[in-house]
Every structure is written in C-alpha cells, then in structure tokens.
Design a protein around this motif. Structure first.
Motif, PDB file in Angstrom:
ATOM      1  N   ASP A 655      -4.332   2.389  24.906  1.00  0.00           N
ATOM      2  CA  ASP A 655      -4.025   3.258  26.052  1.00  0.00           C
ATOM      3  C   ASP A 655      -5.136   3.309  27.089  1.00  0.00           C
ATOM      4  O   ASP A 655      -5.023   2.714  28.167  1.00  0.00           O
ATOM      5  N   TYR A 660      -1.493  -0.643  31.131  1.00  0.00           N
ATOM      6  CA  TYR A 660      -0.161  -0.830  30.547  1.00  0.00           C
ATOM      7  C   TYR A 660      -0.223  -0.475  29.070  1.00  0.00           C
ATOM      8  O   TYR A 660      -0.339  -1.354  28.198  1.00  0.00           O
ATOM      9  N   ASN A 694       4.141  -1.054  28.041  1.00  0.00           N
ATOM     10  CA  ASN A 694       4.224  -0.259  29.273  1.00  0.00           C
ATOM     11  C   ASN A 694       4.671   1.184  28.996  1.00  0.00           C
ATOM     12  O   ASN A 694       5.575   1.728  29.649  1.00  0.00           O
ATOM     13  N   ASP A 696       4.441   5.058  29.144  1.00  0.00           N
ATOM     14  CA  ASP A 696       3.815   6.051  30.013  1.00  0.00           C
ATOM     15  C   ASP A 696       2.888   6.933  29.195  1.00  0.00           C
ATOM     16  O   ASP A 696       3.209   7.323  28.052  1.00  0.00           O
ATOM     17  N   HIS A 700       4.955  11.306  22.987  1.00  0.00           N
ATOM     18  CA  HIS A 700       6.274  10.685  22.779  1.00  0.00           C
ATOM     19  C   HIS A 700       6.719  10.925  21.344  1.00  0.00           C
ATOM     20  O   HIS A 700       5.899  11.134  20.436  1.00  0.00           O
TER      21      HIS A 700
END
Length: 807
Positions: A655, A660, A694, A696, A700
C-alpha cells in the motif's frame, strides 16, 4: 623305380567335371608314385582357399587339384601339362610349394605360372617347367610364356603341386620330363577273381568282396586295401565301401575298383574285378504259422500237424517252381548233405516254434539252404460278457441303443492285437455299425475274437441288457453371472449335486443324452464345468452300478443375472466443519425396482447397519453398498469427498509504497476446497485469483467462497493504508482535512504523523484516528503549497512524502 628322364614315364589324366569329387585341398593331395597313370579321375571347384596371398603370380584357387610328390632319387623335376583341347581359351595355371612343407604352413610358392595363353599371343595352351627357362614365376594375364624354370630336387624331399583351371572345363594330362624319380606303388599280387552269386530273380545280390583280399594283397606288409564303385573314388581314396563282406550290387554286371595303398609312402595301385548276379531260387517267406487246434486232443499245447506241401507254397509264393527240387530236413547239416529228408507232413515236437531246414536246387546248379520257422499260435481266450445300458425313453421298454465298442475291452482283456466283430444269432454278416439298437431285452450277440498278428480266432458273446430304472431327481445350486463378462456363462462344480451313491456306484457327467447313453465323451473336469447354453443349460448324469448303467438323469444349470447397477459414482462433498450439511446416496439400480433387491451399506469397509435403498451422510469416505438379488451380489461404490472453509495463511497488503495498492490472499495448503474471492461484495461477483490490484486505500471486507460445500467465509477486514495527494480546506464538506486512510481503532491506531512546511518547520502533529489537519497553523490558515509528512507505523515502517494544500 619309376623315373621321367627322356621318355614319358608317367602321364596323369585329370578330368574336370561339374559336381564331381576332387582332391582340391592340400590334406587330400594325390600321391604321385612310380609309373601310375590316373585315368578316370574327375575334379572341379575348390575346397578351402589355401594359396591366396601365397604366390607371386597374382591368382588363387578356382578349380584345383592337389598333387603330392615324394622324391625317391635326386634329380630335376620338370613336367609338361597338356589340356585336352587346343582351344587357347582353356587356361591352366600351377603352383609348387616345398620342399617338405606342411599343409598348415605352405609358405610362398617356389614356382608358379598364371600366364593366359590367349592374352599372351601363344600358339598353344601348354604349361609347365623345363630346364630352358630362367624365371621362377610369371603371370598373370599376358605376362610370361606359360613355362618356368625346372627344380633341382633331393631324395627324401616332398613337394605339393596345385593345378588350377581359372578358365575352361577341359581335361588334361601331365608328362614328367625331369631326371628325378618317385616312390614305387605296391604290387597287385595277382589279378582278382570275378565274383558271382545266385538269386531267384532280379539283378541284385549280396557279395563278399573280401574273397579277393588275399588274392590282391598276397601277404604284403604295410598295405591297406579298400574297395570303390568308380575309378575316380579309387584314385582319390574317397567313398570306400565300408561293409565289403555284405555288399549289394547296384548294376549287373558291376565293376569294383580296388585300391592297394602303401601305408608308409602313400603310394597306391589300382585293379578291378566284376560282380555278376545269376538267377536261382529264393524264399518269399522264412516262416509258416498255424493256429493251435484240438486235433491232437489238446487245443492249448501249441502243437499241431504241418502239411509241408502247403508250407512250400507259402515259402515260394509267386515264383515259378518249374525245375525246382524242394525237400525239408531236421538240421542244416542234413540239408547241406541232402540226407534224411522229412516226409510230406510234420508234427512239431517243440511247442510254439520249431525250426526245420528247406533245401531248394535248380537245373543251373544253384542250391539254397535256409531255416524255416514253424510256429503254432494260441487261440484267443473265449470270453462271455454283458453290456447294460439305461433306457431313458418316455415309455421305457428295455430297447435302447448300445455302443458295442464298450464291450471290446472285456472281450480282449486290453490286448491291442485282438480285434472283435459282432454277429446277430444265426447270421454270418458282421454288424458294421458301432451303435446298435437291441431287438429284444435281453439279447445275446456272437463275438468273434481275432488276433490280428496271428490270424487265430475264437468265439465269445456279449449279452445286451436294457435297464428300466426311474431316474433320480438331481439338482445343483445356481451360479451367478461373471462380473465384467455377464454372458450367461459360469463355472459349476458338478460334484456338489445332491447325488447319493452306494459303494458300488459311480457317476459321470455328459454334455448330450447320446453321450450319456453310450458312456462316451464324459465331461473331463466336472468340478470346473462351464455351461454351453447361456443362463439355462442342462447336462446328463449317468450313474453306473458295478460297471453297468443304473440311471440317466438331467441336471439343470441355471446362471442368474447380476443386479443391474451403476458400479461407480460420485456422492458430492460434505463440509468438515458443518455436520448439518448432508448428501443423500443411492444404490444406483439401473433396471427393475428397488424392492427387487436387498442392500447393505458400508463406509470405508465398516458396516453402517443400514439396508435401505438410499442413505444420508455428512462424512467423507468411500461408501459401498452390496446390492443382492437371487443370491447374486454386485457392489456399488460412491465416493463422498470432504471440503473445508479456507484457512488463510496470510494477507499481503502492498500500500504505502505504491500508487496502486495490491491485496494478495495466501491460502494454506491444508485447505481442502476450491475457492473464489471478493472485496466488499458478499454476494459477488467473485474472482478465481486471490490477488486484488488497484485497491483504494481504506478499510475493506474480504470474502472467500468455497465452490464445493462450505459456502462463504467473511467478512475479513483488510486495512489498506493510503495517503491523499491533496486536500481542499474550503468548508464544502469534501476533502476539508488531510489524514492517512485505512486506520481504525485496531489497526495502525498508534501511528505517529508529523507535518512540515517546505522549510522543514513542524506545522502539525496529528493522530491517525483524528479528523486530520485542517490547513491552519496556530489558528491561521496557511497558504496553498506543498507540505511534507513523516509517519512512524506500529509495524516499524516509516513513510515520508508530500501532499498539496489547495485553496
């Protein structure tokens, strides 16, 4: 002593002919002696190739003959070889080896000539050695004149001459021209006698050639006498007659050639005599036989009366007896002296066989005395026997079919020389068929028992009896079809029937009723009998009592079909951490109804105690079910596999160091399932790859779905750290503050964040859990510009970078 100075003392006639035996090897060389001339010799071809590379004349053996020359007196060795034709295409060569060489060590030829007379432009095709020549070798082809220099030889020396014919097929002769001499051949003591023998007819007889042995040899020492059927063999010493005392002539008259060889020098002499066959009497047979009879009051004493006139007819059968005088005598001496002749009849005083002697003479003076063997043969024993068969007709009446050959063993006692013929009572016509239908029950047939070797016969009988006995009921358990073949054929152990036999009874099984009736072609291995007709067959069971048929029954052979089952199947998956998840298995019947069968279930070989058509299970394993119908079982195997939720070994998050971010899920190798992956979407879509690109920055939810049995695992929180590249503190509610993303109270909450201006001045120290920096310093807004940050994360990582403040 023979010599060859001046006049021709020895001429060697050598005839080349295809396929004739020749002395064409050194070890078979012809010894040249005295004045011997070799007429009738034929040679061709070669034996072993022995002179290749052993001469300077550029040739080898083509059609050759070897001569051995033992020198008796010192002198010159010269010769002239003359072909049997003057045609220049007839080309003869020669090679000389010596002195005193052996066949296995010849050395180089000391003389040789291979000149071709036609190529050399000569006027003749003679070749040889003479004293006028100076060269010792010549040729091949046009080189030379066919003659080379003579040899000076010394008594006691031995030489070999090879005469070769590369071109042509003519005979030739050799004339010895030198002054040296050869050893003398042995003497024929006296001319041999012509021999004669007497036979009744034809042109062949037996001769004792050694009747001339002493005549030819005459007591000479160190000689060996052999006999031959042609002159060539006599000269070469080959194909001698090895049984001269019992020689059968092949021509009439026939010339026999005798070779007398000196065993020391090898020299030999030849002579011949004639064999002539004249015709006289001969026996067509040397024995006469009669069968024993009771004319002398005893039919078993092997003695009887012989009519000698009948004996003569047998002994001279087929011959013209005109002019022959025949008489019989008790001994050979009496027959030779023609004294004490027997009468016209003779009663043998020695049982079984007695020899007398016949004397036969004719008008030419031929006398034949031979022994005659008078034999008395015994007659076969008189035997009466019984043959019993079963009557298996619908209405048994004792009339059935018999195989008469089954009585032969009892009538002959197993003697292979005895033959049997059967006759109905009062008939002189033999029954020709082996299978016979009796006319009454019982019925007696006459049996003529004849010895095929002697012709003697006697009369016995066989009584035919038809047994009327109700057959017993015989059964055997059905067999099952063979798995994988299933053609209705199976192997039966016929010995397991319910037959109960007495001590005198025996049983045999047959494929047909006819075989059972005639007791022929029994089933060879009844414990391993395969039915012929699929699924439903029958064999015939014959029970004999004391060797006679007692009953014939049928035995049904039934082959039951196997259950029609799908033998292998997949039962799906169960989840190892969810016992409520079950699968239902069935016995896989393909035809019929489930109630037609019985069932028994096992898991990994352990009996489950369940007997229903279907079962419900929640454990993995190999489930087998035994499906049975009519005693026939087929096993079906259903495999239930195990699955499990995914065991996550690690989640790798790339990260802060990239624009990306990437999330990689590593599943442990102990995981059993087939997995797909999703981020933030519990219902999917799912992807087969465990790598998310990719992503974000932020927090998550990870979901892992087992495609086999165990459903969806998740949510699993994934914190993806990220630094915003700018913020806009304008009060519009969007990007009004700046802070790191992906942090919560459990992840990275103790991260230290410091913000600097471009001059390195510390502007702000913020917590990752705070609202972030609002763009002010000591309550005053800072201008739009780039600002720097340093972050120290809990996992010991340090991140540096810059971001923009926009107004």
């Amino acid at each position: 002593m023979g010599h060859f100075s001046g006049a021709v003392a020895l001429v060697l006639f050598l005839l080349f002919a295809p396929f004739a035996r020749a002395q064409n090897d050194c070890t078979d060389a012809i010894v040249v002696c005295g004045n011997t001339g070799f007429q009738g010799l034929t040679v061709s071809g070669i034996g072993n190739q022995e002179i290749d590379f052993l001469n300077t004349c550029g040739s080898q053996e083509n059609n050759s003959i070897w001569l051995k020359l033992p020198v008796a007196t010192t002198g010159t060795l010269a010769f002239t070889l003359t072909p049997g034709t003057m045609d220049l295409e007839e080309d003869f060569d020669f090679f000389i080896f010596g002195p005193n060489v052996t066949c296995d060590d010849l050395g180089m030829a000391i003389r040789c000539s291979t000149t071709n007379p036609l190529m050399a432009g000569q006027f003749d095709n003679l070749t040889g050695m003479n004293s006028a020549e100076t060269d010792t070798s010549e040729g091949p082809g046009e080189l030379g004149n066919s003659f080379v220099q003579a040899l000076d030889v010394v008594a006691g020396e031995t030489y070999f001459i090879v005469v070769d014919r590369p071109i042509g097929n003519a005979n030739f002769s050799i004339q010895w021209d030198g002054s040296a001499t050869f050893e003398m051949q042995p003497n024929i003591a006296a001319p041999p006698n012509n021999l004669q023998t007497c036979v009744p007819s034809g042109n062949t007889g037996v001769f004792n050639l050694n009747e001339n042995f002493n005549v030819i040899v005459g007591g000479q020492p160190n000689v060996h006498l052999t006999y031959h059927t042609n002159a060539n063999d006599a000269i070469t010493g080959s194909n001698q007659i090895f049984a001269p005392t019992i020689f059968n002539n092949t021509n009439n008259p026939q010339t026999i050639y005798a070779r007398l060889t000196n065993t020391t020098s090898g020299c030999f002499s030849l002579t011949d005599f004639t064999l002539t066959v004249t015709n006289g009497a001969a026996l067509s047979a040397d024995s006469f036989s009669l069968c024993d009879d009771a004319a002398d009051g005893d039919g078993t004493n092997a003695q009887t009366v012989f009519d000698l006139d009948v004996v003569t007819q047998t002994l001279l059968s087929g011959q013209n007896t005109a002019g022959l005088n025949v008489a019989y005598f008790g001994s050979a001496l009496a027959a030779q002296s023609n004294t004490g002749a027997l009468g016209t009849t003779f009663y043998n005083t020695i049982p079984n066989q007695q020899d007398i002697y016949v004397r036969i003479s004719n008008t030419t003076g031929c006398v034949l005395v031979e022994p005659v063997h008078l034999r008395v043969w015994p007659r076969p024993a008189v035997v009466h026997t019984t043959l019993a068969h079963c009557d298996t007709g619908l209405v048994p009446d004792g009339l059935t079919q018999f195989d008469l050959s089954q009585a032969i063993g009892a009538l002959t006692g197993g003697n292979s020389n005895l033959e049997v013929a059967f006759f109905e009572a009062g008939s002189t016509t033999p029954i020709t068929a082996s299978l016979y239908d009796n006319l009454s029950n019982p019925q007696t047939l006459q049996a003529r028992i004849r010895n095929s070797a002697t012709g003697c016969q006697s009369w016995g009988s066989v009584t035919l009896v038809g047994n009327i006995v109700p057959p017993p009921t015989i059964s055997i358990a059905p067999e099952c079809d063979v798995l994988g073949v299933e053609n209705g054929l199976a192997t039966f152990d016929l010995t397991t029937t319910n037959i109960v036999l007495t001590a005198t009874q025996s049983v045999a099984f047959y494929a047909t009723e006819q075989d059972a009736l005639l007791a022929q072609n029994p089933i060879g291995n009844p414990s391993m009998h395969q039915n012929i007709v699929p699924y439903n067959d029958v064999v015939y069971v014959r029970i004999d009592d004391s060797g006679q048929c007692a009953s014939i029954s049928t035995l049904a052979l039934k082959v039951n079909r196997l259950p029609d089952v799908e033998r292998l199947a997949s039962g799906g998956y169960v989840c190892n951490d969810n016992p409520d998840l079950t699968v239902t298995l069935d016995a896989g019947i393909l035809s019929g109804t489930p109630s037609d069968y019985t069932y028994r279930w096992f898991r990994n070989g352990q009996d489950l105690g369940q007997t229903s058509y279907t079962i419900t299970v929640n454990q993995a394993g190999d489930y087998t079910v035994e499906v049975t119908r009519l005693g026939c079982t087929v096993t079906r195997t259903v495999t239930v596999l195990e699955s499990a939720p995914a065991y996550i070994e690690s989640v790798i998050i790339d990260d802060l160091d990239t624009d990306y971010p990437m999330v990689t899920v590593n599943i442990s190798t102990v995981s059993l399932g087939d997995y797909v992956f999703a981020l933030d979407t519990p219902q999917g879509p799912f992807q087969s790859s465990p790598v998310f690109a990719n992503v974000d920055p932020g927090i998550h939810d990870l979901y892992i779905k087992d495609l086999l049995a165990c459903g969806v695992l998740g949510p699993i929180q994934v914190n993806v750290l990220g630094v915003p590249h700018y913020f806009t503190p304008n009060g519009d509610g969007f990007n009004d503050t700046w802070n790191i993303k992906g942090v919560d109270g459990n992840h990275y909450s103790k991260t230290i964040i410091r913000i600097f201006d471009r001059n390195g001045k510390l502007i702000k120290h913020i917590s990752p859990l705070s609202a972030g920096w609002d763009g002010n310093y000591q309550g005053q807004p800072l201008p739009a510009d780039d600002y720097w940050y340093i972050m120290e994360l809990e996992d010991a990582r340090t991140a540096k970078g810059h971001f923009s403040l926009k107004r």
